[in-house]
Design a protein around this motif. Structure first.
Motif, PDB file in Angstrom:
ATOM      1  N   TYR A 185      16.678 -22.056 -52.527  1.00  0.00           N
ATOM      2  CA  TYR A 185      16.633 -21.967 -51.729  1.00  0.00           C
ATOM      3  C   TYR A 185      18.009 -23.337 -50.649  1.00  0.00           C
ATOM      4  N   TYR A 186      18.206 -24.545 -52.138  1.00  0.00           N
ATOM      5  CA  TYR A 186      18.030 -26.201 -51.918  1.00  0.00           C
ATOM      6  C   TYR A 186      19.929 -25.343 -51.619  1.00  0.00           C
ATOM      7  N   THR A 187      20.013 -25.920 -50.859  1.00  0.00           N
ATOM      8  CA  THR A 187      22.423 -26.341 -49.976  1.00  0.00           C
ATOM      9  C   THR A 187      22.599 -27.342 -50.666  1.00  0.00           C
ATOM     10  N   GLY A 188      21.832 -28.575 -50.451  1.00  0.00           N
ATOM     11  CA  GLY A 188      22.607 -30.024 -50.492  1.00  0.00           C
ATOM     12  C   GLY A 188      22.162 -30.714 -50.682  1.00  0.00           C
ATOM     13  N   ALA A 189      21.014 -32.258 -50.287  1.00  0.00           N
ATOM     14  CA  ALA A 189      20.723 -32.973 -50.959  1.00  0.00           C
ATOM     15  C   ALA A 189      19.385 -32.662 -52.039  1.00  0.00           C
ATOM     16  N   ILE A 190      19.300 -32.973 -53.091  1.00  0.00           N
ATOM     17  CA  ILE A 190      17.651 -32.444 -54.131  1.00  0.00           C
ATOM     18  C   ILE A 190      17.582 -33.397 -54.151  1.00  0.00           C
TER      19      ILE A 190
END
Length: 456
Positions: free
Chosen positions: A300-305
């Motif tokens: 579900y991450y779409t940007g910064a990790i």
């Protein structure tokens, strides 16, 4: 003969010292959460299965503990389905609830259900246990606490900057030096998959890449091939396996690699803003490191990790992680609400602090003074003094039984209580107390105020 009791694998009992140390970590994290403006919420330990399933990828779904329906749950199962023994089809029929896997998806559900009651951007923190049907090993448990902070309702990259600072501040407060905050961006990973011609295999690509530190370059290549990613594509991604240099150097290399990918360049620009801003603000103890192999299996991450690594001298998995999830609430029907959050791994942080000897001695301080019980009158005299000491915040207690002196003194020794008070007829008559230092063996007659000053 009664059966010897036990506990499930991957769970633990905690003794008083361990609980005190855990509370020290929790209170440190909680303090900084509130300093940074986050508000507390709590959610149920179990959720409806449909709330959790499908939100963590195939690997995550397999680790979710399912709860059997109450009553005769098999009576509602069709005979044909039961005979087939297809667990995937059978499970939804006999299990409608599941223990939460993390705190982020329940938080997204909370935001959707309470959207008319909260003000955006909404900053929340949550410190509660989660459960995963994982294989127990050092630092990995089936029941463990997460300490999360999230913001929903803002796409601003200043939130990511704040979270880097929050990580740094907490670990600085805990005296933990040498922590590395690893950072990447999902858009960068999407861009890489695009330029090597594996865009349709993005999840398989990122899941395999995320295992680089566990299974090595050859293991990652083998897994990518098994998932149907072409050998030519894997060859193009080879430079990522040895991506070195300063953060600024890595940014420039990514700009060259992703120059033809619009989405990839968006990710690079986001990383560059966060890195440059943190460079301007500075960090106390932690180091920020751009790690292009960091993918994290959660889809579900779409940007910064983010992923936080313990100091190099401690062999431990990540002690924190998180990222941006622009579309997470969309899975529950609330569109266009961006979110970003991080989590602290309490149990692993505990193990790191323990191994490095970083817990302050004051954390496990227990009762400061024990009043010896000589009988009913003496106990009442002692309890009146104990009441006044407790009002001053001094940890004091009365031995409950008028047992032999030796037994009561041994009890004080075993519990490492530094002082005992002996008060008999003489002390009561003179309104005094005989205070004994258990370490030195010295004892003297003192007034209440003198005793209080020594014990403070």
């Amino acid at each position: 003969m009664a059966q010897k009791p036990g506990i499930p694998k991957g769970t633990r009992d905690f003794n008083p010292e361990e609980v005190s140390k855990r509370n020290y970590i929790i209170n440190t994290i909680k303090k900084e959460f509130e300093v940074f403006g986050f508000l507390p919420i709590e959610t149920p330990s179990f959720e409806n299965s449909e709330t959790l399933m499908g939100k963590y990828g195939d690997e995550g779904d397999r680790l979710i503990f399912k709860i059997l329906n109450s009553g005769d749950f098999l009576s509602k199962v069709d005979d044909a389905l039961y005979v087939k023994k297809d667990s995937g089809a059978l499970t939804p029929k006999i299990s409608e609830k599941a223990l939460r896997y993390d705190l982020t998806v329940p938080f997204a559900r909370y935001v959707v259900m309470h959207q008319n009651e909260i003000d955006l951007p909404f900053k929340r923190y949550q410190i509660q246990p989660v459960w995963r049907a994982d294989r127990p090993q050092k630092g990995r448990f089936r029941e463990f606490y997460q300490c999360d902070a999230d913001v929903v309702g803002s796409k601003s990259l200043w939130q990511e900057v704040e979270f880097v600072q929050l990580y740094d501040k907490v670990f600085s407060d805990l005296g933990l030096k040498g922590v590395t905050i690893k950072m990447n961006n999902r858009k960068v990973l999407s861009g890489i998959a695009e330029v090597i011609g594996a865009k349709d295999k993005l999840i398989d690509f990122t899941v395999a890449l995320d295992k680089l530190d566990k299974i090595g370059e050859e293991g990652v290549k083998k897994e990518m091939l098994a998932k149907g990613i072409a050998a030519e594509a894997i060859e193009k991604v080879k430079p990522l396996f040895s991506f070195e240099g300063s953060n600024a150097d890595k940014i420039e290399k990514l700009k060259d690699l992703l120059s033809t990918s619009e989405e990839g360049m968006k990710g690079v620009n986001e990383l560059e803003f966060i890195i440059n801003t943190i460079d301007s603000l500075g960090l106390n103890e932690a180091k920020l490191d751009l790690d292009v192999t960091l993918a994290r299996g959660l889809n579900y991450y779409t940007g910064a990790i983010f992923e936080v690594a313990a100091p190099a001298e401690v062999k431990m998995g990540s002690i924190g992680g998180g990222g941006r999830y622009d579309d997470l609430t969309g899975i529950f029907g609330l569109k266009n609400v961006s979110g970003v959050g991080i989590s602290f791994g309490l149990d692993r942080i505990y193990l790191v602090l323990e191994e490095l000897g970083l817990f302050p001695e004051s954390v496990t301080e227990n009762t400061k003074v024990l009043f010896i019980n000589f009988g009913e009158n003496e106990a009442l005299y002692g309890m009146k003094a104990i009441k006044k000491l407790r009002k001053k915040g001094i940890k004091a207690e009365l031995y409950p039984d008028s047992s032999k002196m030796k037994k009561q003194m041994n009890y004080a020794n075993k519990r490492s209580i530094p002082f005992v008070v002996l008060a008999g007829d003489k002390e009561i008559e003179e309104e005094k107390f005989t205070l004994k230092n258990m370490q030195s063996g010295e004892q003297k007659s003192v007034s209440f105020d003198e005793m209080k000053d020594i014990l403070v």
